[in-house]
Design a protein around this motif. Structure first.
Motif, PDB file in Angstrom:
ATOM      1  N   PHE A   1      39.250 -71.099   5.314  1.00 40.11           N
ATOM      2  CA  PHE A   1      40.182 -72.119   5.797  1.00 40.11           C
ATOM      3  C   PHE A   1      40.341 -73.248   4.788  1.00 40.11           C
ATOM      4  N   ARG A   2      41.498 -73.868   4.825  1.00 40.28           N
ATOM      5  CA  ARG A   2      41.754 -75.046   4.007  1.00 40.28           C
ATOM      6  C   ARG A   2      42.052 -76.218   4.936  1.00 40.28           C
ATOM      7  N   ALA A   3      41.271 -77.282   4.815  1.00 42.73           N
ATOM      8  CA  ALA A   3      41.546 -78.532   5.526  1.00 42.73           C
ATOM      9  C   ALA A   3      42.432 -79.360   4.611  1.00 42.73           C
ATOM     10  N   ASN A   4      43.722 -79.346   4.899  1.00 43.57           N
ATOM     11  CA  ASN A   4      44.712 -79.850   3.956  1.00 43.57           C
ATOM     12  C   ASN A   4      45.171 -81.260   4.314  1.00 43.57           C
ATOM     13  N   GLY A   5      44.570 -82.251   3.666  1.00 42.35           N
ATOM     14  CA  GLY A   5      45.013 -83.623   3.850  1.00 42.35           C
ATOM     15  C   GLY A   5      46.140 -83.990   2.902  1.00 42.35           C
ATOM     16  N   ALA A   6      46.221 -83.267   1.766  1.00 41.09           N
ATOM     17  CA  ALA A   6      47.267 -83.550   0.783  1.00 41.09           C
ATOM     18  C   ALA A   6      48.655 -83.378   1.386  1.00 41.09           C
ATOM     19  N   LEU A   7      48.794 -82.473   2.334  1.00 36.18           N
ATOM     20  CA  LEU A   7      50.073 -82.255   3.007  1.00 36.18           C
ATOM     21  C   LEU A   7      50.568 -83.545   3.646  1.00 36.18           C
TER      22      LEU A   7
ATOM     23  N   GLU B   1      51.395 -86.303   0.917  1.00 34.97           N
ATOM     24  CA  GLU B   1      52.702 -86.118   0.291  1.00 34.97           C
ATOM     25  C   GLU B   1      53.835 -86.550   1.220  1.00 34.97           C
ATOM     26  N   ALA B   2      53.580 -86.509   2.517  1.00 30.70           N
ATOM     27  CA  ALA B   2      54.593 -86.940   3.481  1.00 30.70           C
ATOM     28  C   ALA B   2      54.612 -88.451   3.665  1.00 30.70           C
ATOM     29  N   GLY B   3      53.665 -89.150   3.017  1.00 32.27           N
ATOM     30  CA  GLY B   3      53.653 -90.606   3.095  1.00 32.27           C
ATOM     31  C   GLY B   3      52.439 -91.219   3.741  1.00 32.27           C
ATOM     32  N   ALA B   4      51.463 -90.400   4.137  1.00 32.11           N
ATOM     33  CA  ALA B   4      50.279 -90.919   4.826  1.00 32.11           C
ATOM     34  C   ALA B   4      49.465 -91.831   3.924  1.00 32.11           C
ATOM     35  N   ALA B   5      48.786 -92.788   4.539  1.00 29.24           N
ATOM     36  CA  ALA B   5      47.828 -93.624   3.830  1.00 29.24           C
ATOM     37  C   ALA B   5      46.515 -92.857   3.692  1.00 29.24           C
TER      38      ALA B   5
ATOM     39  N   ALA C   1      54.812 -91.371   9.530  1.00 30.98           N
ATOM     40  CA  ALA C   1      56.156 -91.888   9.237  1.00 30.98           C
ATOM     41  C   ALA C   1      56.136 -93.411   9.108  1.00 30.98           C
ATOM     42  N   ALA C   2      55.351 -94.071   9.945  1.00 31.57           N
ATOM     43  CA  ALA C   2      55.261 -95.534   9.884  1.00 31.57           C
ATOM     44  C   ALA C   2      54.640 -95.978   8.562  1.00 31.57           C
ATOM     45  N   ALA C   3      53.599 -95.260   8.127  1.00 33.38           N
ATOM     46  CA  ALA C   3      52.963 -95.592   6.848  1.00 33.38           C
ATOM     47  C   ALA C   3      53.928 -95.351   5.692  1.00 33.38           C
ATOM     48  N   ARG C   4      54.694 -94.283   5.776  1.00 38.11           N
ATOM     49  CA  ARG C   4      55.675 -93.981   4.736  1.00 38.11           C
ATOM     50  C   ARG C   4      56.738 -95.068   4.652  1.00 38.11           C
TER      51      ARG C   4
ATOM     52  N   LEU D   1      56.829 -83.744   8.303  1.00 39.76           N
ATOM     53  CA  LEU D   1      55.896 -83.740   7.181  1.00 39.76           C
ATOM     54  C   LEU D   1      56.565 -83.273   5.898  1.00 39.76           C
ATOM     55  N   ALA D   2      57.879 -83.466   5.788  1.00 39.06           N
ATOM     56  CA  ALA D   2      58.570 -83.124   4.552  1.00 39.06           C
ATOM     57  C   ALA D   2      58.067 -84.034   3.435  1.00 39.06           C
ATOM     58  N   PRO D   3      57.870 -83.502   2.224  1.00 37.77           N
ATOM     59  CA  PRO D   3      57.398 -84.335   1.119  1.00 37.77           C
ATOM     60  C   PRO D   3      58.351 -85.479   0.826  1.00 37.77           C
ATOM     61  N   VAL D   4      57.792 -86.614   0.440  1.00 36.74           N
ATOM     62  CA  VAL D   4      58.613 -87.764   0.045  1.00 36.74           C
ATOM     63  C   VAL D   4      58.203 -88.157  -1.367  1.00 36.74           C
ATOM     64  N   PHE D   5      59.134 -88.083  -2.307  1.00 36.25           N
ATOM     65  CA  PHE D   5      58.848 -88.470  -3.675  1.00 36.25           C
ATOM     66  C   PHE D   5      59.109 -89.971  -3.800  1.00 36.25           C
ATOM     67  N   LEU D   6      58.049 -90.750  -3.664  1.00 37.35           N
ATOM     68  CA  LEU D   6      58.202 -92.204  -3.639  1.00 37.35           C
ATOM     69  C   LEU D   6      58.819 -92.717  -4.939  1.00 37.35           C
ATOM     70  N   ALA D   7      58.358 -92.183  -6.076  1.00 33.57           N
ATOM     71  CA  ALA D   7      58.900 -92.635  -7.345  1.00 33.57           C
ATOM     72  C   ALA D   7      60.343 -92.189  -7.495  1.00 33.57           C
TER      73      ALA D   7
END
Length: 474
Positions: free
Chosen positions: A208-214, A217-221, A414-417, A461-467
């Motif tokens: 299993f993968r515990a995926n926090g990067a997902l 990338e969606a904007g989580a803190a 979403a709020a963090a993003r 959880l769509a990726p958001v490219f902040l830059a």
């Protein structure tokens, strides 16, 4: 030569914040202290400007042993659409110095390899010695099916399963959240079959993968990312326990995936906090093997699309943070990821960053170099505490499935993003090379083709490219 060790601080009185602050305020000449020097993270954690004592209950990373010749797994991500192109990229990366491969599998071939049967998977890995080059899967659709194909390929090639390393990348909860669909409990039943097979024939594979990067990338803190990892670990350890695995076996069958960005200090602290959180959960299940296996990927959301050359600096900072934070494996994204699939040049630079960090900067020769630093100890402690509180909130709701199911977790992310995007738009946060000091004439760089659209931009959880979102703005 004398071997006597002398304390450089001997004879000097330790200074406190009360000693330092008046001097700082005098230097500010009337400017507001907190507004000028104060900093907080997206989670509201105090970042200084200075700390004068070590945070309580922190310590060095436990049981972190490193090979001086290969201090971390240098993992490349294979995203080419066809087996032939994927095979060429994999062999070039292995010859260029990487030690692990991650196959991004996409049945539609839009953001990864279209390998929907064992023959296609075999062709993509032609010439790769799977016994010494671990393969990990990253799959959106059909996780169980592709895991079955990989296990079948091992059997076809008659590889000794007792010593085989790698990972199936199963994350049914994260897959449902990423696709914005209801979680199907039958996914756990299907995953149980893989657990039992791996327990019998492939004991060293990460199941299993515990995926926090997902979420990141969606904007989580950072604390949100750690809380999702914690909830994932708890869910998958319960599942493996129900399948008859011991707590130690279950803990070692999970790989944690985190993102590191150009904020070096916070990224280092996040990795250190992840180990503390994982150890706490593993211990609560009765495990004695409490060392987390952490895979870090440099964050996609920090990358610039307009001026990809600046991404070399961002990736170098993130890679440094991952290595200093004790990552077991690191994936450094090609600098063109915000534009499309990487070409051979971008892939070569990505793997060369690994080599520069390991062989020229010697990052891996020191275990937990941040240990004892007041800033890093403070951030580690505060991140771990905030993540644990959020994790407990998730558990009270019924676990990660329930938290994603009612939309509450997506709303928090979403709020963090939105808060982060607002801070950038208002100039409170600066992206060097994008919102400040942009190159007026950025030089183009080739890519290997554009990405498809497997994840809808409307997905929670769509990726958001902040830059990339702020290209061209002052």
């Amino acid at each position: 030569m004398s071997e006597t060790i002398h304390s450089l601080s001997e004879g000097f009185t330790a200074k406190t914040a009360e000693d330092w602050r008046p001097l700082a305020e005098k230097a500010l000449r009337g400017a507001d202290f907190d507004a000028t020097l104060g900093r907080t993270s997206a989670d509201g954690i105090d970042r200084g400007p200075a700390f004068f004592e070590r945070a309580a209950n922190t310590g060095a990373v436990d049981n972190l042993e490193r090979d001086l010749h290969l201090p971390w797994g240098m993992r490349s991500s294979i995203v080419e659409a066809t087996p032939q192109a994927a095979n060429e990229a994999a062999l070039n990366d292995l010859m260029g110095g990487v030690s692990e491969l991650e196959l991004n599998l996409d049945p539609r071939g839009e953001t990864g390899l279209n390998a929907n049967d064992i023959d296609a998977l075999d062709a993509a890995l032609k010439g790769v010695d799977l016994s010494i080059a671990p393969v990990y899967l990253d799959v959106i659709l059909g996780q169980g099916t592709h895991a079955h194909h990989l296990l079948a390929l091992y059997a076809r090639r008659r590889i000794d399963g007792e010593t085989l390393e790698g990972g199936l990348g199963l994350d049914p909860i994260g897959r449902a959240a990423r696709q914005d669909v209801a979680f199907d409990p039958e996914c756990f039943e299907k995953a149980s079959a893989h657990v039992q097979l791996c327990q019998a024939a492939f004991p060293k594979l990460k199941i299993f993968r515990a995926n926090g990067a997902l979420a990141f990338e969606a904007g989580a803190a950072e604390a949100q990312e750690l809380a999702i990892i914690a909830a994932s670990v708890a869910a998958y350890m319960r599942l493996m326990g129900d399948c008859g695995m011991s707590a130690d076996e279950a803990a070692q069958a999970i790989e944690i995936k985190l993102a590191a960005d150009a904020d070096i200090h916070l990224s280092i602290a996040k990795l250190r906090a992840a180990r503390r959180v994982f150890a706490q959960i593993a211990t609560s299940f009765g495990a004695t093997a409490t060392r987390a296996n952490i895979h870090v990927v440099t964050a996609g959301r920090m990358l610039s699309a307009k001026d990809p050359w600046t991404n070399l600096i961002r990736n170098a900072c993130a890679g440094f943070a991952a290595a200093a934070g004790g990552a077991d494996s690191i994936t450094i994204r090609p600098m063109t990821d915000a534009l499309g699939r990487p070409g051979s040049f971008a892939r070569r630079l990505a793997r060369n960053l690994h080599i520069l960090l390991a062989e020229e900067s010697h990052i891996g020769k020191v275990t937990d170099p941040a240990a004892g630093g007041y800033l890093h100890e403070h951030l580690t402690e505060q991140l771990a505490q905030k993540a644990w509180t959020k994790f407990q909130d998730i558990e009270r709701k019924g676990g990660l499935v329930a938290a994603f199911g009612d939309g509450s977790l997506q709303a928090e992310i979403a709020a963090a993003r939105e808060a982060r995007l607002k801070d950038i738009a208002d100039g409170k946060d600066v992206i060097l090379g994008v919102t400040k000091y942009p190159d007026p004439d950025p030089k183009p760089v080739e890519t290997g083709g554009s990405w498809g659209e497997t994840t809808s931009p409307d997905s929670p959880l769509a990726p958001v490219f902040l830059a990339a979102s702020f290209e061209g703005k002052d």
